[in-house]
Design an enzyme around this catalytic site. Structure first.
Site, PDB file in Angstrom:
ATOM      1  N   TYR A 175       0.431  61.930  84.190  1.00 32.82           N
ATOM      2  CA  TYR A 175       0.353  63.380  83.152  1.00 32.82           C
ATOM      3  C   TYR A 175       0.714  64.258  84.760  1.00 32.82           C
ATOM      4  CZ  TYR A 175      -1.942  67.818  83.645  1.00 32.82           C
ATOM      5  OH  TYR A 175      -1.993  69.044  83.670  1.00 32.82           O
ATOM      6  N   CYS A 195       0.231  75.248  61.265  1.00 35.16           N
ATOM      7  CA  CYS A 195      -1.286  74.048  61.602  1.00 35.16           C
ATOM      8  C   CYS A 195      -1.171  73.260  60.388  1.00 35.16           C
ATOM      9  CB  CYS A 195      -1.906  75.187  62.312  1.00 35.16           C
ATOM     10  SG  CYS A 195      -3.033  73.572  62.542  1.00 35.16           S
ATOM     11  N   CYS A 246      -9.566  79.524  64.526  1.00 37.84           N
ATOM     12  CA  CYS A 246      -7.959  79.794  64.249  1.00 37.84           C
ATOM     13  C   CYS A 246      -7.462  80.735  63.223  1.00 37.84           C
ATOM     14  CB  CYS A 246      -8.335  78.838  62.463  1.00 37.84           C
ATOM     15  SG  CYS A 246      -8.562  76.436  63.390  1.00 37.84           S
ATOM     16  N   GLU A 254      -2.781  70.501  90.566  1.00 39.16           N
ATOM     17  CA  GLU A 254      -3.309  69.610  89.119  1.00 39.16           C
ATOM     18  C   GLU A 254      -4.075  68.452  89.291  1.00 39.16           C
ATOM     19  OE1 GLU A 254      -2.001  69.643  86.263  1.00 39.16           O
ATOM     20  OE2 GLU A 254      -0.914  70.576  86.212  1.00 39.16           O
ATOM     21  N   CYS A 282      -7.767  76.917  70.163  1.00 45.13           N
ATOM     22  CA  CYS A 282      -7.581  75.263  69.815  1.00 45.13           C
ATOM     23  C   CYS A 282      -8.829  74.461  70.423  1.00 45.13           C
ATOM     24  CB  CYS A 282      -6.401  74.672  69.487  1.00 45.13           C
ATOM     25  SG  CYS A 282      -5.733  73.341  68.113  1.00 45.13           S
ATOM     26  N   CYS A 310      -5.519  82.103  66.468  1.00 46.57           N
ATOM     27  CA  CYS A 310      -4.396  80.698  66.699  1.00 46.57           C
ATOM     28  C   CYS A 310      -3.114  81.946  66.731  1.00 46.57           C
ATOM     29  CB  CYS A 310      -4.467  79.974  65.958  1.00 46.57           C
ATOM     30  SG  CYS A 310      -2.858  78.581  66.005  1.00 46.57           S
ATOM     31  N   ASP A 359      -2.389  66.541  78.894  1.00 46.69           N
ATOM     32  CA  ASP A 359      -3.162  66.390  78.962  1.00 46.69           C
ATOM     33  C   ASP A 359      -3.927  66.540  77.120  1.00 46.69           C
ATOM     34  OD1 ASP A 359      -3.243  69.332  77.973  1.00 46.69           O
ATOM     35  OD2 ASP A 359      -3.708  69.690  80.004  1.00 46.69           O
TER      36      ASP A 359
END
Length: 298
Positions: A127, A216, A207, A44, A200, A210, A145
């Site tokens: 985070y 959405c 799209c 991370e 995205c 997706c 994030d």
């Protein structure tokens, strides 16, 4: 409080996105069974400002060399800085070293699972603390994030881009759609990140590919243009103070002995910028000044 319709929409969103993730998620080391909390913490920190493709081989090298926090804590700071070369923003190496030292001294060498305990570690922000608690220990926490913020802005709020970051607001927004079951919540945290990273995306969202396109709000509204504040454009690297700092730091790391300012002059001939870069490295603790010259800290 969510209405019944909002709760139903959130449940449908999480089910669809989790199902997609289980089938389509990239095979990344930190997602594999048995990848420990220390490895997830290191990954991370590395991933904060470095692309995945560059992190994977360096993460493997790091964990082979320092498989536990105690291993890193027992190593001089200079070695952590050298091992970080090429990942960018080397202050992260110092923070990770300090974090490993605190884990060793205060937690018996075991990465804590409690968010507050994680937040108390040097260099661990909101985070990273939540990501470690969620992904390493399966705790139910919203993990937000840049990618997650964009997915929420589009899917839930119908906006092309998210508003400027606000930790309290962003965590509340993610928590509102996070499944109650901790195992499903863990998957959804990762799935939202994955969707924002590979589908995205900021500039060219796919799209048609997706898995939640029908849910959405942004797409349902016709994908209106974003009218809010724009993100700051990153400054050029070539000729920047960042480049000067990197060149000087690599030279000091390779030398394995103190270097005088005169020896560093040919590496960056522009004196004012070179002095500014060295001053910044000293201020950040990445370089130490001694009677024999400049070197990495021990």
């Amino acid at each position: 409080m969510q209405t019944v319709s909002e709760a139903a929409s959130a449940a449908e969103l999480t089910r669809s996105l989790n199902a997609w993730f289980r089938l389509e998620a990239r095979d990344l080391p930190w997602r594999r069974p048995g990848f420990g909390a220390w490895g997830i913490l290191v990954s991370e920190v590395m991933l904060q400002q470095t692309p995945v493709v560059r992190v994977i081989p360096r993460l493997r090298e790091w964990l082979d060399r320092w498989p536990t926090p105690a291993d890193l804590a027992a190593t001089p700071q200079s070695e952590a800085i050298r091992a970080w070369a090429g990942l960018g923003y080397p202050r992260r190496a110092l923070r990770l070293h300090a974090c490993a030292t605190a884990i060793t001294e205060s937690h018996g060498g075991v990465v804590p699972r409690d968010v507050d305990a994680l937040l108390a570690l040097p260099g661990i922000g909101d985070y990273t603390a939540r990501a470690v608690a969620a992904f390493a220990y399966g705790e139910r926490h919203p993990v937000v994030d840049t990618n997650v913020r964009r997915v929420l802005a589009r899917c839930v709020d119908g906006q092309g881009e998210p508003a400027p970051p606000n930790a309290r607001r962003d965590l509340a927004a993610m928590d509102a759609v996070l499944p109650a079951d901790p195992s499903e919540a863990r998957v959804f945290n990762a799935a939202a990140m994955e969707l924002g990273a590979v589908v995205c995306t900021a500039r060219s969202p796919r799209c048609d590919a997706c898995p939640v396109a029908d849910l959405c709000a942004w797409r349902g509204a016709g994908a209106p243009a974003y009218l809010g504040a724009r993100r700051a454009v990153q400054k050029r690297y070539e000729g920047s103070d960042r480049q000067a700092r990197g060149i000087l730091l690599r030279a000091l790391g390779s030398a394995r002995r103190p270097l005088s300012t005169e020896e560093l002059e040919p590496l960056w001939p522009e004196a004012t910028q070179r002095d500014r870069a060295l001053s910044g490295l000293l201020s950040d603790g990445l370089v130490a000044s001694g009677p024999d010259g400049l070197s990495l800290p021990d």
